[in-house]
Scaffold this active site. Sequence first.
Site, mmCIF file in Angstrom:
data_model
loop_
_atom_site.group_PDB
_atom_site.id
_atom_site.type_symbol
_atom_site.label_atom_id
_atom_site.label_comp_id
_atom_site.label_asym_id
_atom_site.label_seq_id
_atom_site.Cartn_x
_atom_site.Cartn_y
_atom_site.Cartn_z
ATOM 1 N N PRO A 2 0.816 -1.215 0.000
ATOM 2 C CA PRO A 2 0.000 0.000 0.000
ATOM 3 C C PRO A 2 0.850 1.266 0.000
ATOM 4 C CG PRO A 2 -0.669 -1.535 1.736
ATOM 5 C CD PRO A 2 0.630 -2.014 1.187
ATOM 6 N N GLU A 3 0.683 2.064 -1.029
ATOM 7 C CA GLU A 3 1.256 3.404 -1.078
ATOM 8 C C GLU A 3 0.097 4.385 -0.987
ATOM 9 O OE1 GLU A 3 4.095 3.745 -4.312
ATOM 10 O OE2 GLU A 3 4.491 1.599 -4.252
#
Length: 270
Positions: A2-3
């Site tokens: 997850p960015e």
Amino acid sequence: MPELPEVETIRAALAPRLEGRRLARVEILDPRLTRPYDLFEVAEELEGDRVVAVERRGKYLLLRLESGLGLLVHLRMTGGFHWRETTHERALLELDDGTRLAYRDVRRFGTWLVLEDAELEPYLAAKNGPEPLGPRFTSRWLGERLARRRAPLKAVLLDQRVVAGLGNIYADEALWRARLNPLRPASSVEPDETRRLVRAIRAALAAGIERQGSTFSDYRTPDGASGSMQDEFRVYGREGLPCPRCRTPIAKTRAGGRGTWYCPTCQPAT
DNA sequence: ACCTCGTCCTGGTTGC
DNA sequence: TGCAACCAGGACGAGG
């Protein structure tokens, strides 16, 4: 992994169903989640508290509670929230409407931290630079940060104090959009290139948010849906495939210890 | 102060 | 086909 776009997608999915709800039960299933602190007592303290807002700062999720406490969640590599039962559950939230929200994290890098209201802002400010989609992230600011660093440009973009929310994927995608070589010393980037880079970072992240993030290994939205940004990657993971701009085969190297993909023609070394 | 590298962790992939 | 070695990477701390 997850960015910013993935965390923002998760935030947007959680907010309408969490805000206004009381945490009827909080259960930490994996003590590593809260390392180095012991959250078991705090978890008990959270019970009965009401969620007033679900926010995102860089890659952090923040559940603001009525009492003034904040639950700060970092998903690291494989963390995520799920409304339905799933495998590798590391914590559980039970809401006052009977809803069950599971925190899943296969690799257990994720962290939960509970802070008092007054501690939240200093903590987040120390970890995160400006939001890339906000007004504080300007080419002037980025230029000043790049000028004092000799590390590879990509390594500096992964420094969350320079700009919050970029990870390995969107850093590569942004550098391709800006036509900048990831291995160039950060201090060699010229002002017009910095302006291009700011626009490219914003565009790459906005595209990711629009597509609900990218799913290719583990990431899912809380409803179990996949993002579709992985179908739009220009360079990430595309070694040997043609550059969408010039058809040159995409090359792979390492920058800042991370797998790094770029177009040797569009992103020349000098 | 900056930079690089090892560490944490598990599951999927690779190679013998 | 089986199994071990390797690889992925966000943040952080150690050491140069």
